[in-house]
Enzyme design. Structure first.
Site, PDB file in Angstrom:
ATOM      1  CG  HIS A   1     -15.950   6.810 -15.437  1.00 52.68           C
ATOM      2  ND1 HIS A   1     -14.669   7.282 -15.397  1.00 52.68           N
ATOM      3  CD2 HIS A   1     -15.849   5.447 -15.440  1.00 52.68           C
ATOM      4  CE1 HIS A   1     -13.818   6.262 -15.375  1.00 52.68           C
ATOM      5  NE2 HIS A   1     -14.509   5.140 -15.406  1.00 52.68           N
TER       6      HIS A   1
ATOM      7  CG  HIS B   1      12.338  -9.617   4.216  1.00 46.66           C
ATOM      8  ND1 HIS B   1      11.307  -9.253   5.028  1.00 46.66           N
ATOM      9  CD2 HIS B   1      12.912  -8.455   3.768  1.00 46.66           C
ATOM     10  CE1 HIS B   1      11.257  -7.923   5.107  1.00 46.66           C
ATOM     11  NE2 HIS B   1      12.203  -7.430   4.341  1.00 46.66           N
TER      12      HIS B   1
END
Length: 654
Positions: free
Chosen positions: A257, A465
């Site tokens: 990687h 919210h």
């Protein structure tokens, strides 16, 4: 005959040489995907490196952006002038085109800054939507190109990846192809450490065309790309590859990687791949193969199409693609009357924003609204037909409950060019879009992010919210213009400023609760300076009230009560901190004045120190919200005219 294998090895060794030269980098992607990339460019992709901004070019996106040397090597070999050998040698150096991760520079062939894993494929969905919408408007003779995305395992593990797969399949974006580097290795080790599902089955379930193949078999890749181009569905090529292919010590291993490379690795790779050439040297015959492969397709395209002058309406096509505003732009804004922009009674600013968005459909038909399953409460669809699998002419995309994707699609559409994306959802959901909004700001893309339900004014839906901390967090983001307009007039001004901005995104934080109409005169866009004196005093100021959004109306009530007590209060409306910060010191000083100041905003105080002195006061939220009707909450948290009055008297008594 073109030797695609040698073309692929050219990618490989340019990547090895650049990473070794830089002392760091991620070799897994460029070495593992070299055959895929070389085959794509040799036989399928449609670009013109001599005319890199040609609107009808294919878009190529590197979603697994850590493998950036794959893209840089490709662009260098394809002939993009900015990607010189010296540019490759400057990989990961300050202010160079070959950054650690790709950063948008379209005249160099770098279409977009993909950023975090998964963002790139979601941006690619936006690009494919843009192509389909523009092809419907201007015809396939003038808009007919594809979007290709290189994809890693991490892109498909991130949740945004599944959102992209789902909507792209639903919309049947047949010109979108994902090239998946299925190497079964992550930074931690085998992918089996954290995932065991059948990934191709996920795509099939979402109505994609799926092919599974050997990612090092050039003939198989070529055939799969041909099949993808002929299928009406979006396509996945699941390419089984070996990470770091070509370096004996690392190929197929976890270290493939990004483990540090050594000169011995480079020598071993050259021996294993029969590549005897010195670092950064590409043999003439291989460069000739690259040039010939690109020329075969580019030369077949008439120059007039590459310059987009031979279209039904070249003036309109050009205006859309240069993002210029129409000649009647200023007249349009001055002509907005009460039918298009009601200002006679209190109403939510999200409704006023919907009025503006609806009025834009004729003068700016290139606007494309993306909304997350909130058509009714956000009110930005109205006369706009939907963009669907069967109707590409629509200017409203039902994105479903997919805000992560929707934010990145906004970036993809803006980067593609030709359309003006408008992103609409609730402010509490802005954190789902934050990575994409950050990329928009970093890239300087003019996306417009419209948010409703801006504060505790949401009411009894409760604190989950009520985004009390969100404004502060986005104000901290460089190059993001954050607007919280007070009324319909300021909302219109914010829209105009956002649409005229070319160097970055804008977000509008709008109210569900009614907003007092504090201004009806639109002869001058006062919001362009970020803050302005809304109500002055007849004599010297005793106190200055600074407010944003619906709290400007609250400040007006407080001013009237203070006047009865013999206290002269001036009111500053501050719809955009960022624009006010750009003003000269004289204007800032004259606007804010020297009297004690009280800031009023139903949000966190974080950041207000920029405009308040240690002796000044802030009235707003010091905690999360609660569940009750909005008037009850404003009273409970002390965001009231009475609190402003008492605070002003305390300041003056001292």
């Amino acid at each position: 005959m073109t030797d695609i294998q040698k073309m692929a090895d050219a990618i490989r060794f340019l990547a090895i040489d650049a990473i070794l030269n830089a002392g760091e980098g991620h070799q897994g992607v460029p070495l593992g995907m070299a055959e895929i990339a070389a085959t794509l460019y040799a036989r399928h992709v449609k670009v013109d490196p001599k005319n890199p901004l040609w609107p009808n070019r294919d878009r190529v996106v590197l979603s697994n952006g850590h493998g950036s040397m794959l893209l840089y090597a490709l662009l260098h070999l394809a002939g993009y002038e900015k990607l010189t050998t010296d540019a490759l040698k400057s990989f990961r150096k300050l202010h160079q085109v070959c950054a650690g991760h790709p950063e948008i520079e379209q005249d160099a062939g770098i279409e977009i800054t993909t950023g975090l894993l998964g963002q790139g494929i979601a941006c690619a969905v936006g690009m494919a939507v843009a192509e389909a919408r523009l092809a419907d408007r201007f015809g396939p003779d003038h808009v007919d190109h594809r979007t290709w995305a290189f994809v890693g395992d991490g892109c498909l593990q991130e949740g945004i990846g599944q959102e992209a797969i789902s909507l792209a399949g639903h919309l049947r974006l047949g010109k979108l192809t994902f090239l998946w580097d299925d190497n079964q290795i992550t930074d931690d080790g085998a992918t089996s450490l954290s995932i065991s599902e059948d990934i191709p089955a996920r795509f099939r379930a979402a109505h994609w065309h799926v092919q599974v193949l050997d990612g090092h078999d050039i003939d198989a890749i070529d055939a799969a790309l041909d099949a993808a181009r002929s299928d009406p569905r979006p396509s996945l090529l699941a390419c089984r590859t070996t990470i770091a292919r070509g370096i004996p010590r690392l190929e197929g291993q976890r270290g493939g990687h990004s483990a540090p490379l050594t000169p011995e690795d480079a020598a071993a790779a050259r021996k294993a791949r029969n590549w005897p050439h010195p670092p950064f040297e590409i043999p003439t015959e291989i460069r000739a193969d690259w040039a010939a492969a690109l020329a075969r397709r580019t030369d077949a395209i008439p120059t007039k199409y590459r310059r987009y002058t031979d279209v039904e309406n070249p003036t309109e096509f050009d205006r859309w693609h240069t993002a210029n505003l129409p000649d009647e732009w200023e007249a349009f804004w001055h002509s907005l009357g009460p039918n298009q922009l009601p200002t006679d009674t209190p109403r939510p600013t999200i409704l006023s924003s919907g009025d503006i968005c609806d009025a834009l459909t004729e003068i700016l038909p290139e606007t494309l609204v993306l909304c997350a399953d909130l058509e009714a409460p956000t009110n930005h669809k109205r006369s706009r037909p939907a963009f669907t699998a069967d109707h590409r002419g629509g200017s409203y995309v039902h994105c479903g409950v997919r805000e992560h994707l929707m934010g990145a699609m906004t970036c993809g559409i803006a980067a593609h060019g030709g359309l003006r994306p408008v992103n609409v959802t609730y402010l509490a959901f802005a954190d789902y879009e934050r990575p994409a909004m950050r990329m928009a700001a970093l890239m300087g893309l003019p996306g417009i992010f419209v948010f409703s339900h801006d504060s505790i004014g949401v009411g009894s839906n409760g604190p989950t919210h009520q985004p009390v901390e969100t404004l502060a967090s986005f104000r901290a983001m460089p190059n993001m213009h954050v607007f919280r307009p007070a009324d319909a007039t300021e909302t219109a001004e914010a829209w105009k400023l956002a649409l005229e901005r070319r160097d970055g995104p804008s977000m509008l934080a709008l109210s569900r609760q009614d907003a007092t109409q504090v201004r009806t005169d639109r002869s001058e866009n006062l919001s362009r300076r970020g803050a302005y004196l809304l109500r002055d005093t007849q004599g010297p100021r005793d106190i200055t009230l600074i407010a944003t959004g619906t709290e400007v109306g609250l400040a007006l009530q407080a001013q009237a009560q203070l006047h009865k007590s013999g206290i002269a209060a001036a009111i500053i409306s501050m719809p955009c901190w960022e624009l006010f910060a750009e003003q000269d010191t004289d204007y800032q000083t004259a606007t804010l004045g020297s009297a004690p100041r009280i800031a009023i905003e139903a949000a966190s105080p974080f950041g207000w120190h920029q405009w308040l002195r240690p002796t000044d006061r802030f009235i707003g939220m010091e905690s999360f919200g609660a569940s009750a009707q909005a008037p009850v909450l404003y009273d409970h948290f002390g965001i009231t005219p009475a609190r402003v009055v008492s605070t002003a008297k305390e300041l003056l008594d001292h």
